[in-house]
Design a protein around this motif. Structure first.
Motif, PDB file in Angstrom:
ATOM      1  N   ALA A 104      17.939 102.819  42.807  1.00 42.10           N
ATOM      2  CA  ALA A 104      19.445 102.435  42.888  1.00 42.10           C
ATOM      3  C   ALA A 104      19.492 101.651  41.664  1.00 42.10           C
ATOM      4  N   TYR A 105      18.635 100.755  41.108  1.00 36.87           N
ATOM      5  CA  TYR A 105      18.996  99.989  40.008  1.00 36.87           C
ATOM      6  C   TYR A 105      18.938 101.084  38.775  1.00 36.87           C
ATOM      7  N   GLN A 106      18.124 101.977  38.680  1.00 41.20           N
ATOM      8  CA  GLN A 106      18.055 103.054  37.775  1.00 41.20           C
ATOM      9  C   GLN A 106      19.197 103.782  37.760  1.00 41.20           C
ATOM     10  N   ALA A 107      19.642 104.286  38.828  1.00 45.60           N
ATOM     11  CA  ALA A 107      20.952 104.744  38.863  1.00 45.60           C
ATOM     12  C   ALA A 107      22.287 104.336  38.055  1.00 45.60           C
ATOM     13  N   ALA A 108      22.034 102.969  38.353  1.00 45.23           N
ATOM     14  CA  ALA A 108      23.081 102.062  37.655  1.00 45.23           C
ATOM     15  C   ALA A 108      22.901 101.858  36.303  1.00 45.23           C
ATOM     16  N   GLN A 109      21.663 101.848  35.834  1.00 52.15           N
ATOM     17  CA  GLN A 109      21.158 101.770  34.375  1.00 52.15           C
ATOM     18  C   GLN A 109      21.656 103.025  33.409  1.00 52.15           C
ATOM     19  N   SER A 110      21.501 104.254  34.384  1.00 50.53           N
ATOM     20  CA  SER A 110      21.742 105.443  33.657  1.00 50.53           C
ATOM     21  C   SER A 110      23.191 105.575  33.355  1.00 50.53           C
ATOM     22  N   VAL A 111      23.886 104.785  34.166  1.00 49.33           N
ATOM     23  CA  VAL A 111      25.447 104.844  34.029  1.00 49.33           C
ATOM     24  C   VAL A 111      25.707 104.022  32.862  1.00 49.33           C
ATOM     25  N   LEU A 112      25.144 102.851  32.663  1.00 49.76           N
ATOM     26  CA  LEU A 112      25.392 102.100  31.571  1.00 49.76           C
ATOM     27  C   LEU A 112      24.860 102.334  30.357  1.00 49.76           C
ATOM     28  N   ASP A 113      23.846 103.265  30.239  1.00 50.78           N
ATOM     29  CA  ASP A 113      23.305 103.809  29.157  1.00 50.78           C
ATOM     30  C   ASP A 113      23.897 104.985  28.543  1.00 50.78           C
ATOM     31  N   GLY A 114      24.811 105.538  29.291  1.00 51.43           N
ATOM     32  CA  GLY A 114      25.582 106.639  29.188  1.00 51.43           C
ATOM     33  C   GLY A 114      24.713 107.995  29.476  1.00 51.43           C
ATOM     34  N   ARG A 115      23.750 107.825  30.282  1.00 52.65           N
ATOM     35  CA  ARG A 115      22.905 109.077  30.525  1.00 52.65           C
ATOM     36  C   ARG A 115      23.529 109.984  31.795  1.00 52.65           C
ATOM     37  N   SER A 116      24.265 109.293  32.381  1.00 52.99           N
ATOM     38  CA  SER A 116      25.005 109.884  33.696  1.00 52.99           C
ATOM     39  C   SER A 116      26.579 109.969  33.326  1.00 52.99           C
ATOM     40  N   GLN A 117      27.019 110.986  32.889  1.00 47.34           N
ATOM     41  CA  GLN A 117      28.576 111.294  32.603  1.00 47.34           C
ATOM     42  C   GLN A 117      29.257 112.068  33.253  1.00 47.34           C
ATOM     43  N   SER A 118      28.575 112.641  34.284  1.00 45.06           N
ATOM     44  CA  SER A 118      29.116 113.923  34.954  1.00 45.06           C
ATOM     45  C   SER A 118      29.997 113.362  36.076  1.00 45.06           C
ATOM     46  N   ILE A 119      31.126 114.118  36.090  1.00 48.46           N
ATOM     47  CA  ILE A 119      32.124 113.839  37.058  1.00 48.46           C
ATOM     48  C   ILE A 119      32.025 114.711  38.267  1.00 48.46           C
ATOM     49  N   PRO A 120      31.736 114.140  39.448  1.00 48.27           N
ATOM     50  CA  PRO A 120      31.418 114.953  40.691  1.00 48.27           C
ATOM     51  C   PRO A 120      32.373 115.880  41.202  1.00 48.27           C
ATOM     52  N   LYS A 121      32.142 116.846  41.916  1.00 48.83           N
ATOM     53  CA  LYS A 121      33.239 117.600  42.438  1.00 48.83           C
ATOM     54  C   LYS A 121      34.045 117.123  43.506  1.00 48.83           C
TER      55      LYS A 121
END
Length: 412
Positions: A104-121
């Motif tokens: 869960a922390y890694q998921a939040a960190q990936s958003v902060l780092d800009g590694r997760s930018q995909s908008i879900p369907k």
């Protein structure tokens, strides 16, 4: 609890029964994490939990299309920005270990780092209905194929009387004939039991065929209502259109450019250069079902579209292989389809062609011969059953030439 002005980012590791939520601030400092039940009351508690630590900048959710689908809908319904998070990096897992809080922390960190930018369907409209119908249809197709293979397998070792009677028939005729049989005998008789089983399998095939036909009708109805002009494109039918719409989702605005769509469907050219060689290869990423749909579009156009045939001949003379040419054609088809999905344009109206031809007293066979096409293609073009803008333009110009020649004939 933090101040309301504090900006926070949430990460959620989703599972079938529970979801683990972690919160970090805008500088990456862990603030809190907690586990919640994956039910309606749990979703409301998650919302209260993540909004209680400040202003939520974004929420990174793993599995937005599976375990996190309903949670994603709930969060989006409250106006929060939800981003799709891929599974955690395996190298990081080996170094730091794995647990729900860490994920869960890694998921939040990936958003902060800009590694997760995909908008879900969105999964809340007619396209989601298409996806569900296609899932059921695919299952029915697979089951029908298995039943047909079982019938043919049983006939291989069946008594000669049955084998000689049914093996020579085509598949549809064989299934119909087997379903109409009336087996009689004893359960210790191999011929009776074989025929009884074949009848049951044939009845299953017919039932599955009816299920597939019902799914096809529903798919056609949704496509005609939701994206009627998508099927106007050459080579795009209900099957292809429904698959591409499912790939895009109910919120096509999440794809900002047609290049993103090309990457999503696996037709973005991938550099494969080395030394003095400069080339691109086929992409192996993206949605492979959508990639196969584009492959079907290209096959149809290569067989029936004059413009595509000319392009194939041109690139073949340049030394390109068929595989490289099809890669380019899939890229062009993806661009055209993306524009039609995001900015629908109706097909040209060809209803004037048949009345003009009839007025000139020209038979459809003569017109087809002059244009180098089969009469059936010209007929379908006149009735609006097929779209071929290049052929329609040539046809209209030829009819105009015939109209212009009439006065000269009368004078002569």
């Amino acid at each position: 609890m933090a101040s309301e002005t504090t900006k926070v980012i949430a990460g959620i590791d989703t599972h079938a029964d529970t979801h683990h939520v972690a919160i970090i601030n805008e500088y990456g400092k862990p603030l809190a994490d907690r586990e919640f039940l994956a039910v309606g009351s749990g979703y409301r508690k998650i919302l209260e939990f993540i909004t209680g630590y400040g202003t939520v900048s974004a929420v990174g959710v793993e599995g937005t299309g599976t375990y996190g689908a309903e949670l994603t809908r709930t969060l989006r319904g409250e106006g929060l920005t939800v981003l799709e998070v891929n599974r955690p990096n395996r190298a990081a897992r080996r170094l730091k270990g794995k647990s729900d809080p860490l994920d869960a922390y890694q998921a939040a960190q990936s958003v902060l780092d800009g590694r997760s930018q995909s908008i879900p369907k969105a999964k809340d409209g007619p396209v989601e209905c298409l996806r569900i119908l296609r899932a059921g249809r695919a299952s029915a197709l697979k089951a029908r194929t298995a039943a047909i293979n079982q019938i043919k397998g049983l006939l291989v070792s069946a008594p000669d009387k049955l084998r000689a009677k049914y093996r020579s028939l085509g598949t549809p005729a064989m299934i119909t004939a087997l379903q109409r049989t009336r087996p009689s005998g004893h359960t210790a008789d191999p011929e009776y039991v074989t025929l009884l089983t074949l009848k049951a399998l044939a009845a299953r095939c017919q039932s599955l065929a009816a299920e597939i036909a019902a799914a096809d009708a529903a798919l056609q109805e949704i496509v005609d209502t939701y994206a009627p002009m998508l099927c106007d494109l050459p080579g795009v039918g209900t099957e292809v259109a429904s698959q591409l719409l499912v790939t895009v989702g109910d919120n096509p605005e999440r794809l900002a450019t047609e290049a993103q769509f090309a990457s999503l469907v696996g037709v973005a050219p991938v550099p494969a250069s080395s030394g003095k060689t400069t080339r691109h290869r086929l992409s192996r990423g993206g949605d492979r079902n959508a990639n196969h749909a584009l492959y079907q579009v290209v096959l149809v156009r290569m067989a029936s579209c004059p413009r595509t045939k000319d392009y194939v001949n041109k690139r073949t003379n340049e030394g390109k292989s068929k595989r490289e040419i099809m890669r380019c054609l899939k890229r062009y088809a993806a661009r055209e389809i993306y524009l039609q999905i995001t900015n629908p344009q109706p097909a040209p109206n060809n209803t004037d062609l048949r009345p003009l031809r009839t007025k000139l007293g020209i038979t459809i066979t003569t017109a087809a011969s002059q244009l180098g096409q089969w009469p059936s293609i010209i007929s379908r073009l006149e009735r609006g059953l097929v779209r071929n803008d290049t052929l329609a333009t040539r046809y209209r110009q030829w009819l105009a030439e015939q109209t212009a020649e009439i006065p000269s004939r009368v004078t002569a």
